[in-house]
Design a protein around this motif. Structure first.
Motif, PDB file in Angstrom:
ATOM      1  N   VAL A   1      20.374 -28.462 -12.942  1.00  0.00           N
ATOM      2  CA  VAL A   1      19.128 -27.542 -12.614  1.00  0.00           C
ATOM      3  C   VAL A   1      19.621 -26.193 -12.080  1.00  0.00           C
ATOM      4  O   VAL A   1      19.159 -25.201 -12.608  1.00  0.00           O
ATOM      5  CB  VAL A   1      18.106 -28.322 -11.926  1.00  0.00           C
ATOM      6  N   ALA A   2      20.214 -26.375 -11.218  1.00  0.00           N
ATOM      7  CA  ALA A   2      20.834 -25.224 -10.528  1.00  0.00           C
ATOM      8  C   ALA A   2      21.873 -24.314 -11.479  1.00  0.00           C
ATOM      9  O   ALA A   2      21.571 -23.087 -11.568  1.00  0.00           O
ATOM     10  CB  ALA A   2      21.580 -25.408  -9.362  1.00  0.00           C
ATOM     11  N   GLY A   3      22.429 -25.035 -12.188  1.00  0.00           N
ATOM     12  CA  GLY A   3      23.211 -24.021 -13.122  1.00  0.00           C
ATOM     13  C   GLY A   3      22.446 -23.592 -14.350  1.00  0.00           C
ATOM     14  O   GLY A   3      22.690 -22.562 -14.896  1.00  0.00           O
ATOM     15  N   ALA A   4      21.510 -24.334 -14.735  1.00  0.00           N
ATOM     16  CA  ALA A   4      20.493 -23.719 -15.723  1.00  0.00           C
ATOM     17  C   ALA A   4      19.580 -22.641 -15.352  1.00  0.00           C
ATOM     18  O   ALA A   4      19.471 -21.346 -15.950  1.00  0.00           O
ATOM     19  CB  ALA A   4      19.508 -24.944 -16.347  1.00  0.00           C
ATOM     20  N   VAL A   5      19.344 -22.575 -13.809  1.00  0.00           N
ATOM     21  CA  VAL A   5      18.782 -21.466 -13.359  1.00  0.00           C
ATOM     22  C   VAL A   5      19.799 -20.380 -13.368  1.00  0.00           C
ATOM     23  O   VAL A   5      19.240 -19.009 -13.633  1.00  0.00           O
ATOM     24  CB  VAL A   5      18.306 -21.636 -11.967  1.00  0.00           C
ATOM     25  N   CYS A   6      21.030 -20.446 -13.028  1.00  0.00           N
ATOM     26  CA  CYS A   6      22.012 -19.258 -13.136  1.00  0.00           C
ATOM     27  C   CYS A   6      22.216 -18.889 -14.519  1.00  0.00           C
ATOM     28  O   CYS A   6      22.029 -17.431 -14.525  1.00  0.00           O
ATOM     29  CB  CYS A   6      23.341 -19.772 -12.573  1.00  0.00           C
ATOM     30  N   LEU A   7      22.120 -19.718 -15.430  1.00  0.00           N
ATOM     31  CA  LEU A   7      22.243 -18.933 -16.821  1.00  0.00           C
ATOM     32  C   LEU A   7      20.964 -18.399 -17.630  1.00  0.00           C
ATOM     33  O   LEU A   7      21.008 -17.394 -17.970  1.00  0.00           O
ATOM     34  CB  LEU A   7      22.602 -20.357 -17.800  1.00  0.00           C
ATOM     35  N   ALA A   8      20.058 -18.948 -17.067  1.00  0.00           N
ATOM     36  CA  ALA A   8      18.506 -18.362 -17.437  1.00  0.00           C
ATOM     37  C   ALA A   8      18.440 -17.098 -16.758  1.00  0.00           C
ATOM     38  O   ALA A   8      17.834 -16.066 -17.367  1.00  0.00           O
ATOM     39  CB  ALA A   8      17.478 -19.234 -17.147  1.00  0.00           C
ATOM     40  N   ALA A   9      18.786 -16.875 -15.514  1.00  0.00           N
ATOM     41  CA  ALA A   9      18.529 -15.736 -14.815  1.00  0.00           C
ATOM     42  C   ALA A   9      19.484 -14.599 -15.510  1.00  0.00           C
ATOM     43  O   ALA A   9      19.130 -13.560 -15.571  1.00  0.00           O
ATOM     44  CB  ALA A   9      18.863 -15.868 -13.364  1.00  0.00           C
ATOM     45  N   GLY A  10      20.705 -14.897 -16.007  1.00  0.00           N
ATOM     46  CA  GLY A  10      21.575 -14.161 -16.467  1.00  0.00           C
ATOM     47  C   GLY A  10      21.164 -13.888 -17.689  1.00  0.00           C
ATOM     48  O   GLY A  10      21.256 -12.530 -18.056  1.00  0.00           O
ATOM     49  N   ALA A  11      20.963 -14.610 -18.596  1.00  0.00           N
ATOM     50  CA  ALA A  11      20.456 -14.289 -19.868  1.00  0.00           C
ATOM     51  C   ALA A  11      18.972 -13.374 -19.940  1.00  0.00           C
ATOM     52  O   ALA A  11      18.944 -12.626 -20.844  1.00  0.00           O
ATOM     53  CB  ALA A  11      20.207 -15.680 -20.666  1.00  0.00           C
ATOM     54  N   ASP A  12      18.118 -13.896 -19.149  1.00  0.00           N
ATOM     55  CA  ASP A  12      17.056 -13.121 -19.037  1.00  0.00           C
ATOM     56  C   ASP A  12      17.174 -11.797 -18.574  1.00  0.00           C
ATOM     57  O   ASP A  12      16.468 -10.773 -18.796  1.00  0.00           O
ATOM     58  CB  ASP A  12      15.821 -13.855 -18.305  1.00  0.00           C
TER      59      ASP A  12
ATOM     60  N   ARG B   1      19.978  -9.748 -19.131  1.00  0.00           N
ATOM     61  CA  ARG B   1      20.531  -9.364 -20.161  1.00  0.00           C
ATOM     62  C   ARG B   1      19.849  -8.857 -21.350  1.00  0.00           C
ATOM     63  O   ARG B   1      19.893  -7.785 -21.920  1.00  0.00           O
ATOM     64  CB  ARG B   1      21.954 -10.109 -20.858  1.00  0.00           C
ATOM     65  N   THR B   2      18.623  -9.812 -21.511  1.00  0.00           N
ATOM     66  CA  THR B   2      17.692  -9.442 -22.700  1.00  0.00           C
ATOM     67  C   THR B   2      16.764  -8.587 -22.204  1.00  0.00           C
ATOM     68  O   THR B   2      15.769  -8.126 -23.053  1.00  0.00           O
ATOM     69  CB  THR B   2      17.165 -10.676 -23.010  1.00  0.00           C
ATOM     70  N   GLY B   3      16.458  -8.558 -20.950  1.00  0.00           N
ATOM     71  CA  GLY B   3      15.512  -7.627 -20.326  1.00  0.00           C
ATOM     72  C   GLY B   3      14.172  -7.950 -20.077  1.00  0.00           C
ATOM     73  O   GLY B   3      13.336  -7.306 -19.712  1.00  0.00           O
ATOM     74  N   PHE B   4      14.134  -9.590 -19.987  1.00  0.00           N
ATOM     75  CA  PHE B   4      12.862 -10.055 -19.407  1.00  0.00           C
ATOM     76  C   PHE B   4      12.783  -9.967 -17.970  1.00  0.00           C
ATOM     77  O   PHE B   4      11.629 -10.255 -17.402  1.00  0.00           O
ATOM     78  CB  PHE B   4      13.065 -11.560 -19.894  1.00  0.00           C
ATOM     79  N   PHE B   5      13.792 -10.252 -17.388  1.00  0.00           N
ATOM     80  CA  PHE B   5      13.860  -9.967 -15.793  1.00  0.00           C
ATOM     81  C   PHE B   5      14.143  -8.617 -15.184  1.00  0.00           C
ATOM     82  O   PHE B   5      15.233  -8.191 -15.757  1.00  0.00           O
ATOM     83  CB  PHE B   5      14.946 -10.978 -15.052  1.00  0.00           C
ATOM     84  N   ALA B   6      13.710  -8.161 -14.088  1.00  0.00           N
ATOM     85  CA  ALA B   6      14.355  -6.809 -13.610  1.00  0.00           C
ATOM     86  C   ALA B   6      15.611  -7.485 -12.734  1.00  0.00           C
ATOM     87  O   ALA B   6      15.839  -8.511 -12.444  1.00  0.00           O
ATOM     88  CB  ALA B   6      13.191  -6.572 -12.457  1.00  0.00           C
ATOM     89  N   PRO B   7      16.350  -6.487 -12.581  1.00  0.00           N
ATOM     90  CA  PRO B   7      17.744  -7.058 -12.145  1.00  0.00           C
ATOM     91  C   PRO B   7      17.830  -7.461 -10.753  1.00  0.00           C
ATOM     92  O   PRO B   7      18.333  -8.436 -10.350  1.00  0.00           O
ATOM     93  CB  PRO B   7      18.501  -5.435 -12.164  1.00  0.00           C
ATOM     94  N   TRP B   8      16.555  -6.996  -9.937  1.00  0.00           N
ATOM     95  CA  TRP B   8      16.836  -7.588  -8.606  1.00  0.00           C
ATOM     96  C   TRP B   8      16.392  -9.013  -8.697  1.00  0.00           C
ATOM     97  O   TRP B   8      16.610  -9.838  -7.742  1.00  0.00           O
ATOM     98  CB  TRP B   8      15.586  -6.833  -7.535  1.00  0.00           C
ATOM     99  N   LEU B   9      15.260  -9.369  -9.394  1.00  0.00           N
ATOM    100  CA  LEU B   9      14.941 -10.755  -9.734  1.00  0.00           C
ATOM    101  C   LEU B   9      15.873 -11.678 -10.194  1.00  0.00           C
ATOM    102  O   LEU B   9      16.249 -12.708  -9.556  1.00  0.00           O
ATOM    103  CB  LEU B   9      13.606 -10.806 -10.636  1.00  0.00           C
ATOM    104  N   ALA B  10      16.789 -11.246 -11.052  1.00  0.00           N
ATOM    105  CA  ALA B  10      17.932 -11.917 -11.429  1.00  0.00           C
ATOM    106  C   ALA B  10      18.904 -12.138 -10.192  1.00  0.00           C
ATOM    107  O   ALA B  10      19.452 -13.298 -10.265  1.00  0.00           O
ATOM    108  CB  ALA B  10      18.453 -11.409 -12.803  1.00  0.00           C
ATOM    109  N   GLU B  11      19.207 -10.910  -9.503  1.00  0.00           N
ATOM    110  CA  GLU B  11      20.207 -11.412  -8.298  1.00  0.00           C
ATOM    111  C   GLU B  11      19.458 -12.253  -7.513  1.00  0.00           C
ATOM    112  O   GLU B  11      20.409 -13.114  -6.928  1.00  0.00           O
ATOM    113  CB  GLU B  11      20.182  -9.969  -7.873  1.00  0.00           C
ATOM    114  N   ILE B  12      18.313 -12.143  -7.045  1.00  0.00           N
ATOM    115  CA  ILE B  12      17.860 -13.373  -6.026  1.00  0.00           C
ATOM    116  C   ILE B  12      17.853 -14.721  -6.550  1.00  0.00           C
ATOM    117  O   ILE B  12      18.301 -15.504  -5.657  1.00  0.00           O
ATOM    118  CB  ILE B  12      16.073 -12.923  -5.921  1.00  0.00           C
ATOM    119  N   LEU B  13      17.752 -14.720  -7.936  1.00  0.00           N
ATOM    120  CA  LEU B  13      17.958 -16.149  -8.427  1.00  0.00           C
ATOM    121  C   LEU B  13      19.486 -16.621  -8.496  1.00  0.00           C
ATOM    122  O   LEU B  13      19.657 -17.825  -8.125  1.00  0.00           O
ATOM    123  CB  LEU B  13      17.098 -16.106  -9.906  1.00  0.00           C
ATOM    124  N   LEU B  14      20.250 -15.909  -8.874  1.00  0.00           N
ATOM    125  CA  LEU B  14      21.342 -16.059  -8.630  1.00  0.00           C
ATOM    126  C   LEU B  14      22.215 -16.516  -7.421  1.00  0.00           C
ATOM    127  O   LEU B  14      22.917 -17.303  -7.212  1.00  0.00           O
ATOM    128  CB  LEU B  14      22.372 -14.971  -9.337  1.00  0.00           C
TER     129      LEU B  14
END
Length: 67
Positions: free
Chosen positions: A12-23, A25-38
Motif C-alpha cells: 500500500v505504501a509503495g502504491a501511494v509512492c508510485l501514484a503520487a509520482g505518476a500523478d 508527472r501527469t499533472g493531476f497533483f500539485a508538486p507540493w501535494l505529491a511531495e507530502i505524500l512521498l
C-alpha cells in the motif's frame, strides 16, 4: 508482526509512492501535494520492507535485539 501484514502495508505504501509520482508527472497533483505524500509514505515503505524481509513464516514474533 506477521509476514502477510507487513507485506500488505508495504504494498500500500509503495502504491501511494508510485501514484503520487505518476500523478505529479501527469499533472493531476500539485508538486507540493505529491511531495507530502512521498515524504509520508516512503519511510513507511522502507520500514515495512525491512519487517517483511525479516519476518518468519510461522507464528513467532521477531525477537527484540536491543540493549
Amino acid at each position: 508482526m506477521k509476514r502477510e501484514n507487513a507485506f500488505l502495508i508495504m504494498i500500500v505504501a509503495g502504491a501511494v509512492c508510485l501514484a503520487a509520482g505518476a500523478d505529479w508527472r501527469t499533472g493531476f497533483f500539485a508538486p507540493w501535494l505529491a511531495e507530502i505524500l512521498l515524504i509520508a509514505a516512503f519511510p513507511v515503505f522502507v520500514l515495512f520492507l525491512g519487517l517483511w524481509w525479516n519476518a518468519s513464516e510461522g507464528e513467532e514474533d521477531i525477537p527484540f535485539l536491543g540493549y
